[in-house]
Design a protein around this motif. Sequence first.
Motif, PDB file in Angstrom:
ATOM      1  N   MET A 157      24.642  64.280   8.613  1.00 26.79           N
ATOM      2  CA  MET A 157      25.812  63.001   8.579  1.00 26.79           C
ATOM      3  C   MET A 157      27.168  64.010   8.816  1.00 26.79           C
ATOM      4  SD  MET A 157      25.119  60.288   5.739  1.00 26.79           S
ATOM      5  CE  MET A 157      23.683  60.480   4.855  1.00 26.79           C
ATOM      6  N   LYS A 158      26.838  64.962   9.801  1.00 25.55           N
ATOM      7  CA  LYS A 158      28.027  66.020   9.973  1.00 25.55           C
ATOM      8  C   LYS A 158      28.587  65.836  11.441  1.00 25.55           C
ATOM      9  CE  LYS A 158      26.659  69.805   6.966  1.00 25.55           C
ATOM     10  NZ  LYS A 158      25.975  71.149   6.754  1.00 25.55           N
ATOM     11  N   ASN A 159      29.774  65.468  11.389  1.00 26.69           N
ATOM     12  CA  ASN A 159      30.487  65.283  12.817  1.00 26.69           C
ATOM     13  C   ASN A 159      30.194  64.054  13.596  1.00 26.69           C
ATOM     14  OD1 ASN A 159      32.774  66.497  13.499  1.00 26.69           O
ATOM     15  ND2 ASN A 159      31.605  67.765  15.064  1.00 26.69           N
ATOM     16  N   PHE A 160      29.395  63.127  12.966  1.00 26.36           N
ATOM     17  CA  PHE A 160      28.943  62.160  13.917  1.00 26.36           C
ATOM     18  C   PHE A 160      29.891  60.959  14.581  1.00 26.36           C
ATOM     19  CE2 PHE A 160      28.842  60.260   9.699  1.00 26.36           C
ATOM     20  CZ  PHE A 160      29.126  59.127   9.910  1.00 26.36           C
ATOM     21  N   GLU A 161      31.311  61.156  13.630  1.00 25.15           N
ATOM     22  CA  GLU A 161      32.378  60.427  14.233  1.00 25.15           C
ATOM     23  C   GLU A 161      33.150  60.711  15.277  1.00 25.15           C
ATOM     24  OE1 GLU A 161      34.156  59.416  10.475  1.00 25.15           O
ATOM     25  OE2 GLU A 161      33.123  57.313  10.433  1.00 25.15           O
ATOM     26  N   ALA A 162      33.034  62.246  15.452  1.00 30.07           N
ATOM     27  CA  ALA A 162      33.818  62.951  16.120  1.00 30.07           C
ATOM     28  C   ALA A 162      33.637  62.399  17.804  1.00 30.07           C
ATOM     29  CB  ALA A 162      33.462  64.437  16.198  1.00 30.07           C
ATOM     30  N   PRO A 163      32.550  62.292  18.318  1.00 30.48           N
ATOM     31  CA  PRO A 163      32.658  61.792  19.810  1.00 30.48           C
ATOM     32  C   PRO A 163      33.547  60.546  19.944  1.00 30.48           C
ATOM     33  CG  PRO A 163      30.325  62.221  18.998  1.00 30.48           C
ATOM     34  CD  PRO A 163      31.405  62.186  17.935  1.00 30.48           C
ATOM     35  N   PHE A 164      33.360  59.819  19.087  1.00 33.15           N
ATOM     36  CA  PHE A 164      33.976  58.422  19.144  1.00 33.15           C
ATOM     37  C   PHE A 164      35.409  58.587  19.073  1.00 33.15           C
ATOM     38  CE2 PHE A 164      29.662  57.506  18.215  1.00 33.15           C
ATOM     39  CZ  PHE A 164      29.328  56.658  19.363  1.00 33.15           C
ATOM     40  N   HIS A 165      35.992  59.288  18.186  1.00 32.81           N
ATOM     41  CA  HIS A 165      37.297  59.540  17.966  1.00 32.81           C
ATOM     42  C   HIS A 165      37.985  60.371  19.063  1.00 32.81           C
ATOM     43  CE1 HIS A 165      37.716  57.984  13.847  1.00 32.81           C
ATOM     44  NE2 HIS A 165      36.554  58.188  13.630  1.00 32.81           N
ATOM     45  N   ILE A 166      37.258  61.245  19.868  1.00 34.24           N
ATOM     46  CA  ILE A 166      37.475  61.962  20.854  1.00 34.24           C
ATOM     47  C   ILE A 166      37.800  60.917  22.062  1.00 34.24           C
ATOM     48  CG2 ILE A 166      36.999  63.447  22.743  1.00 34.24           C
ATOM     49  CD1 ILE A 166      35.594  65.061  20.426  1.00 34.24           C
ATOM     50  N   LEU A 167      36.664  59.960  22.065  1.00 34.12           N
ATOM     51  CA  LEU A 167      36.839  59.121  23.249  1.00 34.12           C
ATOM     52  C   LEU A 167      37.832  58.040  22.951  1.00 34.12           C
ATOM     53  CD1 LEU A 167      33.031  58.487  23.834  1.00 34.12           C
ATOM     54  CD2 LEU A 167      34.444  59.459  25.319  1.00 34.12           C
ATOM     55  N   ALA A 168      38.216  57.573  21.828  1.00 34.66           N
ATOM     56  CA  ALA A 168      39.236  56.488  21.509  1.00 34.66           C
ATOM     57  C   ALA A 168      40.614  57.312  21.786  1.00 34.66           C
ATOM     58  CB  ALA A 168      38.975  56.119  19.892  1.00 34.66           C
ATOM     59  N   LYS A 169      40.800  58.634  21.485  1.00 36.47           N
ATOM     60  CA  LYS A 169      42.077  59.286  21.754  1.00 36.47           C
ATOM     61  C   LYS A 169      42.413  59.280  23.332  1.00 36.47           C
ATOM     62  CE  LYS A 169      43.433  62.570  18.999  1.00 36.47           C
ATOM     63  NZ  LYS A 169      43.347  63.792  18.102  1.00 36.47           N
ATOM     64  N   SER A 170      41.194  59.488  23.916  1.00 32.86           N
ATOM     65  CA  SER A 170      41.288  59.929  25.312  1.00 32.86           C
ATOM     66  C   SER A 170      41.552  58.370  26.176  1.00 32.86           C
ATOM     67  CB  SER A 170      39.975  60.449  25.895  1.00 32.86           C
ATOM     68  OG  SER A 170      39.565  61.701  25.488  1.00 32.86           O
ATOM     69  N   PHE A 171      41.046  57.472  25.678  1.00 31.04           N
ATOM     70  CA  PHE A 171      41.132  56.163  26.505  1.00 31.04           C
ATOM     71  C   PHE A 171      42.330  55.673  26.012  1.00 31.04           C
ATOM     72  CE2 PHE A 171      40.216  51.695  26.385  1.00 31.04           C
ATOM     73  CZ  PHE A 171      39.931  51.359  27.830  1.00 31.04           C
ATOM     74  N   HIS A 172      42.895  55.822  24.852  1.00 28.80           N
ATOM     75  CA  HIS A 172      44.087  55.470  24.523  1.00 28.80           C
ATOM     76  C   HIS A 172      45.282  55.945  25.360  1.00 28.80           C
ATOM     77  CE1 HIS A 172      47.713  55.011  21.750  1.00 28.80           C
ATOM     78  NE2 HIS A 172      47.348  53.872  21.687  1.00 28.80           N
ATOM     79  N   GLN A 173      44.993  57.367  25.303  1.00 28.49           N
ATOM     80  CA  GLN A 173      46.059  58.211  26.297  1.00 28.49           C
ATOM     81  C   GLN A 173      45.982  57.744  27.698  1.00 28.49           C
ATOM     82  OE1 GLN A 173      48.322  60.290  25.260  1.00 28.49           O
ATOM     83  NE2 GLN A 173      48.970  60.604  27.289  1.00 28.49           N
ATOM     84  N   LEU A 174      45.102  57.529  28.253  1.00 30.14           N
ATOM     85  CA  LEU A 174      44.901  56.673  29.679  1.00 30.14           C
ATOM     86  C   LEU A 174      45.579  55.579  29.598  1.00 30.14           C
ATOM     87  CD1 LEU A 174      41.459  57.216  31.049  1.00 30.14           C
ATOM     88  CD2 LEU A 174      43.605  57.961  32.003  1.00 30.14           C
ATOM     89  N   TYR A 175      45.474  54.617  28.458  1.00 28.56           N
ATOM     90  CA  TYR A 175      46.362  53.422  28.545  1.00 28.56           C
ATOM     91  C   TYR A 175      47.768  53.823  28.458  1.00 28.56           C
ATOM     92  CZ  TYR A 175      48.277  49.240  26.339  1.00 28.56           C
ATOM     93  OH  TYR A 175      49.293  48.394  25.989  1.00 28.56           O
ATOM     94  N   LYS A 176      48.091  54.638  27.819  1.00 26.65           N
ATOM     95  CA  LYS A 176      49.686  54.838  27.594  1.00 26.65           C
ATOM     96  C   LYS A 176      50.244  55.290  28.953  1.00 26.65           C
ATOM     97  CE  LYS A 176      50.623  57.485  24.142  1.00 26.65           C
ATOM     98  NZ  LYS A 176      50.595  58.363  22.948  1.00 26.65           N
ATOM     99  N   GLU A 177      49.451  56.092  29.615  1.00 28.04           N
ATOM    100  CA  GLU A 177      49.865  56.625  30.915  1.00 28.04           C
ATOM    101  C   GLU A 177      49.991  55.679  31.910  1.00 28.04           C
ATOM    102  OE1 GLU A 177      47.112  59.851  31.768  1.00 28.04           O
ATOM    103  OE2 GLU A 177      47.925  61.049  30.143  1.00 28.04           O
ATOM    104  N   LYS A 178      49.079  54.542  31.933  1.00 27.92           N
ATOM    105  CA  LYS A 178      49.062  53.508  32.871  1.00 27.92           C
ATOM    106  C   LYS A 178      50.364  52.620  32.500  1.00 27.92           C
ATOM    107  CE  LYS A 178      44.297  53.423  34.496  1.00 27.92           C
ATOM    108  NZ  LYS A 178      43.038  52.600  34.271  1.00 27.92           N
ATOM    109  N   VAL A 179      50.703  52.331  31.258  1.00 31.51           N
ATOM    110  CA  VAL A 179      51.884  51.601  30.741  1.00 31.51           C
ATOM    111  C   VAL A 179      52.953  52.084  31.411  1.00 31.51           C
ATOM    112  CG1 VAL A 179      53.131  50.765  28.626  1.00 31.51           C
ATOM    113  CG2 VAL A 179      50.633  50.497  28.774  1.00 31.51           C
ATOM    114  N   GLU A 180      53.039  53.372  31.164  1.00 31.45           N
ATOM    115  CA  GLU A 180      54.502  54.223  31.483  1.00 31.45           C
ATOM    116  C   GLU A 180      54.437  54.214  32.999  1.00 31.45           C
ATOM    117  OE1 GLU A 180      53.984  58.301  29.932  1.00 31.45           O
ATOM    118  OE2 GLU A 180      54.012  57.480  27.959  1.00 31.45           O
TER     119      GLU A 180
END
Length: 186
Positions: A157-180
Motif C-alpha cells: 500500500m505504498k504510493n498507489f495513489e501517486a499515478p492518479f494524482h499525477i494524471l489528475a494534475k496534468s489533465f487539470h493543467q491541460l484544461y486550464k491551458e485550453k480555457v486560457e
Amino acid sequence: MVKLAAKCLLAGDPAVGKSALAQMFRNDGAHFQKNYTLTTGIELLVKAVSIPETSDSVEFFIFDSAGKDLFSEMLEKLWEQPNVLCLVYDVTNEQSFNNCAKWLEKLRAQAVGRHIPGVLVGNKTDLVGRQVVEQKQAEQWAEKHGLAYCEMSVKEMKNFEAPFHILAKSFHQLYKEKVETFHSLA
C-alpha cells in the motif's frame, strides 16, 4: 469549482498489478486482495481526485484492461479517445518493462495528433532484491516518451495513489491551458 471527467486507460502486461492498483485506488487502500483472477476484457472503475489548492476535481473513468493480445481488437474499440494513460510494469520482470513500448504505441495510435498525459508506473517494489529494472533506466525511458514516472508497491500500500494524482494534475493543467487559450481568443 470545476469537475472534469477523464477517460484513463490502464495498460501493461498480464500480472503486473493493474487490477490491484485500480482496486486499491478505488477503495482508498482499504485492503490488498491477495488473489486476483486475470482480467478478461475490460473492467471499469470510477473515482474522483481532488486537485490540491483548488476546489476542482477530476473524475476518472478507469479502464482496467486485460494484458493479453487475445483481447486487443476489443480493446481498440474501448480505448478510443483516451484522456490520460497509466502504463504499468513489474520491476522484477524486464520483459514487462520492454513491452511498455508496444503498449504505448497502441495507446498513442488511439490519440494521433493529441497530447495525452501519461505516467509509467513500476510496481512490486516490495520484492526487494528481485528488482531487475533500475529506477534510473525507467525514469529515462518515461522522460524520453513524455511520461511522468513513479514506483510503488500495491501490496504494501505504498504510493498507489501517486499515478492518479499525477494524471489528475496534468489533465487539470491541460484544461486550464485550453480555457486560457479560449479566453485569449475571445
